[in-house]
Design an enzyme around this catalytic site. Structure first.
Site, PDB file in Angstrom:
ATOM      1  N   HIS D  51     -24.155  31.773  18.614  1.00 31.13           N
ATOM      2  CA  HIS D  51     -23.847  31.619  20.041  1.00 31.13           C
ATOM      3  C   HIS D  51     -22.683  32.488  20.518  1.00 31.13           C
ATOM      4  CE1 HIS D  51     -26.562  28.276  19.746  1.00 31.13           C
ATOM      5  NE2 HIS D  51     -25.795  27.648  18.890  1.00 31.13           N
ATOM      6  N   TYR D 171     -36.254  23.729  11.401  1.00 30.58           N
ATOM      7  CA  TYR D 171     -36.038  23.536  12.841  1.00 30.58           C
ATOM      8  C   TYR D 171     -37.282  23.887  13.620  1.00 30.58           C
ATOM      9  CZ  TYR D 171     -30.913  23.074  12.714  1.00 30.58           C
ATOM     10  OH  TYR D 171     -29.632  22.649  12.521  1.00 30.58           O
ATOM     11  N   ARG D 173     -39.569  24.884  16.459  1.00 34.80           N
ATOM     12  CA  ARG D 173     -39.426  25.443  17.818  1.00 34.80           C
ATOM     13  C   ARG D 173     -40.437  26.568  17.986  1.00 34.80           C
ATOM     14  NH1 ARG D 173     -33.326  27.673  17.587  1.00 34.80           N
ATOM     15  NH2 ARG D 173     -33.132  25.453  17.129  1.00 34.80           N
ATOM     16  N   LYS D 204     -32.552  20.084   5.628  1.00 29.67           N
ATOM     17  CA  LYS D 204     -31.713  19.800   6.785  1.00 29.67           C
ATOM     18  C   LYS D 204     -32.603  19.694   8.004  1.00 29.67           C
ATOM     19  CE  LYS D 204     -28.685  20.733  10.201  1.00 29.67           C
ATOM     20  NZ  LYS D 204     -29.090  20.849  11.605  1.00 29.67           N
ATOM     21  N   SER D 252     -28.463  16.409  11.155  1.00 32.08           N
ATOM     22  CA  SER D 252     -27.460  16.872  12.118  1.00 32.08           C
ATOM     23  C   SER D 252     -27.673  16.137  13.428  1.00 32.08           C
ATOM     24  CB  SER D 252     -27.577  18.375  12.354  1.00 32.08           C
ATOM     25  OG  SER D 252     -28.768  18.650  13.055  1.00 32.08           O
ATOM     26  N   GLY D 253     -26.579  16.086  14.192  1.00 32.93           N
ATOM     27  CA  GLY D 253     -26.662  15.356  15.457  1.00 32.93           C
ATOM     28  C   GLY D 253     -26.713  16.247  16.676  1.00 32.93           C
ATOM     29  N   GLY D 254     -26.601  17.550  16.461  1.00 32.79           N
ATOM     30  CA  GLY D 254     -26.713  18.471  17.592  1.00 32.79           C
ATOM     31  C   GLY D 254     -25.376  18.811  18.227  1.00 32.79           C
ATOM     32  N   GLY D 280     -21.031  20.433  12.386  1.00 33.11           N
ATOM     33  CA  GLY D 280     -20.249  21.635  12.631  1.00 33.11           C
ATOM     34  C   GLY D 280     -19.386  21.583  13.871  1.00 33.11           C
TER      35      GLY D 280
END
Lengths: 306, 306, 306, 306, 306
Positions: D51, D171, D173, D204, D252-254, D280
């Site tokens: 990002h 993931y 998408r 993960k 993970s929670g985002g 993270g």
């Protein structure tokens, strides 16, 4: 094989090359009637692959035989003979050691639907056939240009490591280039510079016209007051663009034409300091004796005698 | 295995090949009823892969068995048997040493959505199966042509290094070629020349028609006064286009047809100096005895006896 | 491990294979309740990858555990267990040596946007996991078919060199094939022949319907008077198309259905001379005892007892 | 390093792995405050690459320094630290041996024009940096999914052979997946199962919502009466879908959110039998002391103390 | 060669590199008039390849000669000279050991029809030419960005293993980036961070403007109260984004402009803690004495004396 002072001076410009590669450059520069002069006349025969056998050999049917071209190059006292894998294989034993050969590593043909080439030989093929050099063609402006540069890079690295010389045909075409642009002065000089930058030992370009294709290049030519008004001056500018003359550059004149026109091209190349002539269809499509006579005259021009 | 003077003269044309490859060419030329004549009749069986088993073998169900084809080639006294990996594996032990085999390295099928082929075997497969040669197909005019040339180049280099002979099926199709163009005289001669230039030892093309496809080639044929008025003369012109006869060229006649028509093809190939016949569906789709009788007649034609 | 005469006769058909590969074929043919009969029942479990775990295992949640499937195949007396890399890794040590395993080398999933597969394991993975064979899927009619053939070719060559057997799932789909065409008689026979031609040892196809998809194939079926009126005769024709029965061919019945229908499929495969059954969802989606009972009946059918 | 009984039981599930890989799994499970519990909290820092640095580190500028993250993971007593090549290189010597590191092998960025990733490190990079594991991301539904699976397959095989553990970010998408589908229960469980099937050691995934994306999966959930009404039950179902709990799965929670919400996620993962938390931005974007306090609470939750 | 304390402190930041790479970083930092200061001025000459020889060298025709640039860099007391394969080969022997060279490994040209580059040299070319470093260009926003990252990754890994330093030109362009975005603050900082994350030793970016391109980045800049109001502060922020100053970052000023403007750029880089200047057209397109005088002033600025 005696290596003249002129040739030694040329070899000294190839600062990064190993003795094997220098020896092969020396072989080409020390063979034939121009041996030792630093000038070269080369016979290239890949037109059968590129345009088909009838268009290439029907005007002089003896030329259907691969041996014909070896013998022509030898008898005319040329520096080297360049052809495709199959053509060289067909005379590799008969003519072994008689003339330096250049293996054309990639080729296109008249049916190709993209401005691309096919890699049709390997560096090891050149080694087993006893060639002095490999030859490769790039199309600097085409959509495939970046890929062609990468293919050349890999082949050139291997060839240099194996002691061969590398000849690069730099033929702008495709992309947004106009037909006139293919022989434009700026485009030709750029193509020669690209070939030098890519690490070629010998560069092959077409004789440039006075046309300037790229608007930004036109400005640079005008600002720099670069004189391109005669063919000889255009040749000199190509040599300048090829590392200020540190690289050998041979020129071609294109399709079949009259001998006077061919001789004028040769004189302009010589006058402009070009390294030599690469001449195919204009020789093997003529009867053998006529071709040899014409090549004899060309050689005299490059000796400064005509 | 006795190698005749005729065969020795043919082998001498393969100037760049190692003894392994020459021995395998000699094996094919010194096997069967045409041994030593310099002529060849080859049985190819990849139609099951290309068109499916029913269309290929239903007319003669014994042909579903891979052993059938080995035995047919042996009993008919042919020079070699060419087939796909699986078909050769299925008889590799039973028929080991009885007939030279050619491993077809790439294949397409009737469902393919592009004019392309799939590489379905390796050179090492040919080695482990004891083959004399590898076979490969190119489609000179298709959008995939340049890629097919590159695949062939890599395979041919490896095959030659490993002492195998290389047979190249040169089948123009795709791109802008018309249906008539696929067997046009100029296209066929060009395809044969391409195969020779790519370094093939044995070239396989279709018998050409009198049609000329490319406008610029048409001009060359007219200017050169090339006589293509009979099938025999067209065969002779294909041989000329194949390095002036320095390469073996075998011809195919296409789909199943009557025996008279097949014999006429054979006579024309022989008359034109062609190296031989490659004939598949016209043999294995007939009952075995009928096929053997027909092949016997063809062989007699190539012996100059019929 | 005792190798029966029947199995020895089957192994003899694999003429080109090394002793390692033959030993692994023998392992599969000499394991479980059908050992020595030349018939096989195989459990394949890649549905979790292909359709997701809920659709695959929710009907019988014990099947979420990779150990479940090893144990099911062992307890039911099957010949082999086929699954993905992760599934085999998860039981590789616990069940080492207890049942021959087949590593599925490529897989797709229900989200794939092309008719393609992903290579999700290597031949060396199969070696380190102690597998008897590798498995691979091709989609003969898809736009990716030629690429899939090439991937299979490379994997099969390596697997054979390393002494493994090669199982090929030949699933026509994509391209211009209709839905009915996916199980059409001509398409199924062609797919089996392609698999044999590509060098597979064991071929996996779906049970064919009476439908004929390709017009030209239809003509061949009619001209050849090939009887495909019953499922058993269609199985026999697939065996004929697989090198006249020289290759092992196992059949699948598709989605979950009633036991009577499954038994009828098994009887037809047996009657038609098929090599066996490969049955996944119909077993592991049933409760364990029910599945074992059903498999026991199927095995009896392949013993000729039911 | 002491390896607890709990950890030994986990290692025993990795039946096919060599001692090198098991030792590295043991290193991660036996480091930090959760050492020996079988639970893990991992710090991942690849947001700068994904990002940009401002969006990632401007909220807590100390985090611009790669050393900050090593020290945070060590001081908070975490199990491992995962980051990109450059970030790990920048602290490789200072923190050598102080905390197990996971080298993220591929990455995307916010400018990418396809749902794809770039392979930005090699397995040998992980070896020279002393990493315990390599990390890789797949996008199961994207048009590039099959290619990503193949890249992972090659990397995982090499990593396992070289004694590393393999962590797979799965993931979903791209393709036809809806935005809600990216965290749908069925899609998450499928993604975890894919990762397990591809041979990952540690999986993960994101915490799943109650949404069901695929109509056919929805039927299976309803038919199977799978309870997904609470987040803890959804975690349990993901574990079931990951080889019935035979594989470590971290969640993970985002994006950044309040601490209460983070703690609730941790409690649900613990209650559902999940292997741990990977967190993270929620840590390194907070002031250091605050982050360490929060991580301390999370660790207590995974010890069953909070 | 003496290595100063300042240089040793910089080398210590390269925690993962072998002594060969550190020695080459030290060579660049300990050469020329800025030796030992930790600052660098580098001469890059790939404009002939990128824009053509006339646009590059016509303003100062002496620059057509590759030797000119080596000599200019040496005489001006610069730290290193970066150029293409052919340009470095042409002076490799004459100038061996006189100045550290950086081999530009990829290049584009003004005819390219995509935002891509061609790999035009190999790491082994850099080794045989005695280079201190390899240089590579990425276009972070282009459709080819992920591929360029992968090419860089492979080259960087090999270069590091062979003891070379790695310089990465990070030039955002293509994709959805606006023209102003190519020098936007957020984009420049992100590009520098990407280069650091990819493992570059020396990063080359353009001097950033005050523009913010990405809406989400803009929010982060505002929330973080990052001061980018002066060029020096923007340089400082790029250094922060490059692992908090742990990586060497050199800046370029773009196209030819007046000397005052160039000096101001140099002062801003120095004030912002940047590692140095990379300056091509602004030097070699001026007469030699003028260029040397200008470089002398720039060097004084980086010594803190002007």
């Amino acid at each position: 094989m005696k290596v003249s002072k002129t040739v030694k001076a040329i070899l000294a410009q190839y600062e990064s090359d190993n003795p094997g590669t220098k020896a092969n450059l020396a072989r080409m520069l020390s063979t034939g009637k121009l041996a030792g002069t630093g000038k070269m006349v080369i016979l290239p025969v890949d037109q059968g692959f590129e345009h088909g056998p009838a268009r290439s050999f029907a005007p002089n049917p003896a030329a259907y035989d691969p041996h014909y071209h070896f013998q022509l190059a030898i008898d005319a006292g040329l520096n080297a003979y360049a052809s495709t894998l199959g053509m060289l294989e067909a005379g590799a034993d008969t003519f072994a050691g008689q003339i330096p050969t250049i293996l054309k590593m990639n080729s296109s043909n008249s049916w190709a639907t993209t401005k691309d080439q096919s890699v049709t030989a390997s560096v090891d093929d050149a080694i087993r056939l006893g060639c002095a050099a490999v030859g490769f063609t790039i199309y600097p402006c085409s959509d495939q240009a970046l890929d062609l540069f990468e293919e050349f890079t890999m082949i050139a690295e291997e060839a240099k490591a194996k002691g061969l010389a590398v000849v690069l045909w730099s033929y702008p075409r495709g992309g947004e280039l106009s037909k006139a642009g293919e022989t434009a002065m700026d485009v030709c000089a750029y193509s020669a510079h690209l070939a030098a930058s890519l690490g070629a030992h010998v560069i092959k370009v077409k004789l440039p016209s006075e046309h300037l294709e790229q608007p930004e290049a036109r400005k640079a030519y005008e600002a720099g007051k670069i004189d391109i008004s005669t063919q000889a001056k255009r040749v000199a500018h190509v040599m300048q663009s090829s590392f200020n003359g540190r690289r050998l550059v041979v020129f071609s004149g294109g399709a079949t034409k009259g001998t006077d026109s061919v001789y004028q091209d040769a004189r302009d190349i010589y006058a402009g300091g070009g390294s030599g002539f690469i001449i195919g269809r204009n020789t093997f499509q003529r009867p053998r004796e006529e071709a040899i006579a014409m090549l004899s005259n060309i050689i005299d021009i490059f000796k400064g005698k005509a």
